[in-house]
Motif scaffolding. Structure first.
Motif, short mmCIF file in Angstrom:
data_model
loop_
_atom_site.label_atom_id
_atom_site.label_comp_id
_atom_site.label_asym_id
_atom_site.label_seq_id
_atom_site.Cartn_x
_atom_site.Cartn_y
_atom_site.Cartn_z
N LEU A 99 5.43 1.70 4.59
CA LEU A 99 5.46 1.98 6.03
C LEU A 99 6.33 3.18 6.37
CD1 LEU A 99 5.74 -1.63 7.53
CD2 LEU A 99 3.75 -0.11 7.56
N ASP A 100 7.39 3.39 5.57
CA ASP A 100 8.30 4.50 5.81
C ASP A 100 7.83 5.80 5.14
OD1 ASP A 100 8.71 3.91 3.17
OD2 ASP A 100 10.87 3.59 3.35
N GLY A 101 6.65 5.78 4.53
CA GLY A 101 6.12 6.96 3.87
C GLY A 101 6.54 7.10 2.43
N SER A 102 7.32 6.15 1.92
CA SER A 102 7.76 6.22 0.52
C SER A 102 6.59 6.04 -0.43
CB SER A 102 8.84 5.17 0.24
OG SER A 102 8.32 3.87 0.47
N PRO A 103 6.55 6.81 -1.52
CA PRO A 103 5.44 6.70 -2.46
C PRO A 103 5.47 5.36 -3.20
CG PRO A 103 7.10 8.21 -3.30
CD PRO A 103 7.53 7.82 -1.93
N MET A 104 4.31 4.71 -3.25
CA MET A 104 4.18 3.42 -3.92
C MET A 104 3.20 3.48 -5.08
SD MET A 104 6.31 1.60 -2.17
CE MET A 104 6.00 -0.12 -2.46
N GLY A 105 2.49 4.60 -5.24
CA GLY A 105 1.55 4.75 -6.34
C GLY A 105 0.17 5.14 -5.87
N LYS A 106 -0.83 4.81 -6.70
CA LYS A 106 -2.24 5.07 -6.39
C LYS A 106 -3.01 3.78 -6.60
CE LYS A 106 -2.72 9.96 -7.03
NZ LYS A 106 -2.91 10.33 -5.65
N LEU A 107 -4.10 3.63 -5.83
CA LEU A 107 -4.91 2.44 -5.98
C LEU A 107 -5.77 2.56 -7.23
CD1 LEU A 107 -5.55 -0.28 -4.69
CD2 LEU A 107 -7.55 0.80 -3.70
N LYS A 108 -5.58 1.63 -8.15
CA LYS A 108 -6.30 1.64 -9.42
C LYS A 108 -7.57 0.79 -9.35
CE LYS A 108 -5.46 0.64 -14.31
NZ LYS A 108 -4.42 0.21 -15.27
N GLY A 109 -7.52 -0.31 -8.59
CA GLY A 109 -8.68 -1.18 -8.52
C GLY A 109 -8.53 -2.23 -7.44
N VAL A 110 -9.65 -2.89 -7.11
CA VAL A 110 -9.66 -4.01 -6.18
C VAL A 110 -10.30 -5.16 -6.94
CG1 VAL A 110 -10.43 -4.86 -3.94
CG2 VAL A 110 -9.92 -2.42 -4.22
N HIS A 111 -9.59 -6.28 -7.02
CA HIS A 111 -10.04 -7.41 -7.83
C HIS A 111 -10.05 -8.68 -7.01
CE1 HIS A 111 -9.38 -4.83 -11.33
NE2 HIS A 111 -8.18 -4.56 -10.83
N ASP A 112 -10.91 -9.61 -7.38
CA ASP A 112 -10.89 -10.95 -6.80
C ASP A 112 -10.91 -11.93 -7.97
OD1 ASP A 112 -11.20 -13.38 -5.56
OD2 ASP A 112 -12.83 -12.73 -4.25
N PHE A 113 -9.76 -12.53 -8.22
CA PHE A 113 -9.63 -13.49 -9.31
C PHE A 113 -9.86 -14.91 -8.82
CE2 PHE A 113 -6.80 -9.92 -10.61
CZ PHE A 113 -7.56 -9.48 -11.68
N GLY A 114 -10.38 -15.06 -7.59
CA GLY A 114 -10.70 -16.37 -7.06
C GLY A 114 -9.96 -16.75 -5.80
N SER A 115 -8.93 -16.00 -5.44
CA SER A 115 -8.17 -16.38 -4.25
C SER A 115 -8.12 -15.24 -3.23
CB SER A 115 -6.75 -16.78 -4.64
OG SER A 115 -6.07 -15.70 -5.25
N GLY A 116 -9.09 -14.36 -3.24
CA GLY A 116 -9.13 -13.24 -2.31
C GLY A 116 -8.88 -11.93 -3.02
N ASP A 117 -9.17 -10.85 -2.32
CA ASP A 117 -9.03 -9.52 -2.92
C ASP A 117 -7.56 -9.15 -3.13
OD1 ASP A 117 -11.75 -9.07 -3.02
OD2 ASP A 117 -11.82 -7.95 -1.15
N LEU A 118 -7.32 -8.53 -4.29
CA LEU A 118 -6.00 -8.00 -4.63
C LEU A 118 -6.15 -6.52 -4.93
CD1 LEU A 118 -4.69 -10.71 -7.13
CD2 LEU A 118 -3.89 -10.33 -4.79
N LEU A 119 -5.20 -5.73 -4.44
CA LEU A 119 -5.16 -4.32 -4.79
C LEU A 119 -4.33 -4.16 -6.05
CD1 LEU A 119 -4.40 -2.70 -1.31
CD2 LEU A 119 -6.62 -3.14 -2.37
N GLU A 120 -4.86 -3.45 -7.04
CA GLU A 120 -4.09 -3.11 -8.23
C GLU A 120 -3.58 -1.70 -8.03
OE1 GLU A 120 -4.41 -2.82 -13.09
OE2 GLU A 120 -6.22 -3.21 -11.91
N ILE A 121 -2.26 -1.59 -7.99
CA ILE A 121 -1.63 -0.31 -7.69
C ILE A 121 -0.92 0.20 -8.93
CG2 ILE A 121 0.10 0.84 -6.24
CD1 ILE A 121 -0.56 -1.40 -4.13
N THR A 122 -1.25 1.44 -9.31
CA THR A 122 -0.54 2.10 -10.40
C THR A 122 0.69 2.70 -9.77
OG1 THR A 122 -2.59 2.59 -11.54
CG2 THR A 122 -0.68 3.89 -12.17
N GLY A 123 1.82 2.15 -10.12
CA GLY A 123 3.06 2.56 -9.48
C GLY A 123 3.73 3.74 -10.15
N THR A 124 4.95 3.94 -9.75
CA THR A 124 5.78 4.99 -10.33
C THR A 124 6.25 4.50 -11.70
OG1 THR A 124 7.74 4.04 -9.32
CG2 THR A 124 6.54 5.69 -8.03
N PRO A 125 6.83 5.37 -12.53
CA PRO A 125 7.31 4.92 -13.84
C PRO A 125 8.31 3.76 -13.74
CG PRO A 125 7.26 7.31 -13.77
CD PRO A 125 6.93 6.82 -12.38
#
Length: 182
Positions: free
Chosen positions: A113-139
């Motif tokens: 929300l503050d504009g801080s970098p959190m990574g890039k979106l790698k994928g969207v998955h549903d393992f059975g309990s709703g969609d999850l964003l897979e985020i490739t974060g910083t090192p």
């Protein structure tokens, strides 16, 4: 056979395995309405070349069994395992506001929300309990998951190629990674 520009394609399904001895395939659909993937027209490869046309499909426990117009042997069907199936974007239904095709979100920059970098979106998955964003974060942060809900993902801008998130406070914190010290 038709060819579409690759930029106009949307990944909608994948062949998981051969099914039976008559050249049918087990297919995993990634569309909101899983059965709709088979009615969008012929399936294309990633380059936009027509490869298969669904003739009949029926649901099974974890996917669909599909017979194609093309004559396939069991060996042909087995060789298709892992094949990604695309359709032209123009074949898909018009989306409502605040709806997105997952393929349009992959690769977008993720920020707090503050504009801080959190990574890039790698994928969207549903393992059975709703969609999850897979985020490739910083090192420091590594890859992580975030529920794809309005509470956690208040804003998406395809124009700016940006996803703004409001993650729980402990996601990726150095204190958490250091075992709670600090």
């Amino acid at each position: 056979m038709t060819t579409q520009p690759a930029a106009d394609l949307v990944f909608v399904a994948a062949i998981a395995a051969a099914h039976g001895v008559r050249g049918e395939c087990k297919v995993k659909s990634f569309t909101g309405d899983p059965a709709a993937a088979f009615s969008y027209g012929p399936f294309l490869d990633a380059a936009g070349k027509e490869i298969l046309r669904a003739k009949r499909w029926r649901p099974i426990k974890d996917g669909w069994v599909v017979a194609f117009d093309q004559e396939l042997s069991r060996e042909d069907a087995a060789a298709l395992r892992g094949t990604q199936l695309f359709v032209p974007r123009s074949a898909l239904p018009q989306l409502d506001d605040e709806e997105y095709y997952h393929s349009d979100l992959i690769g977008l920059t993720v920020q707090g929300l503050d504009g801080s970098p959190m990574g890039k979106l790698k994928g969207v998955h549903d393992f059975g309990s709703g969609d999850l964003l897979e985020i490739t974060g910083t090192p420091e942060r590594g890859d992580w998951f975030l529920p794809f809900t309005r509470d956690f993902v208040p804003h998406i801008s395809l124009t700016d190629r940006l996803i703004t998130i409001d993650p729980p406070e402990d996601v990726g914190s150095k204190d958490e990674e250091a075992g709670g010290e600090g």
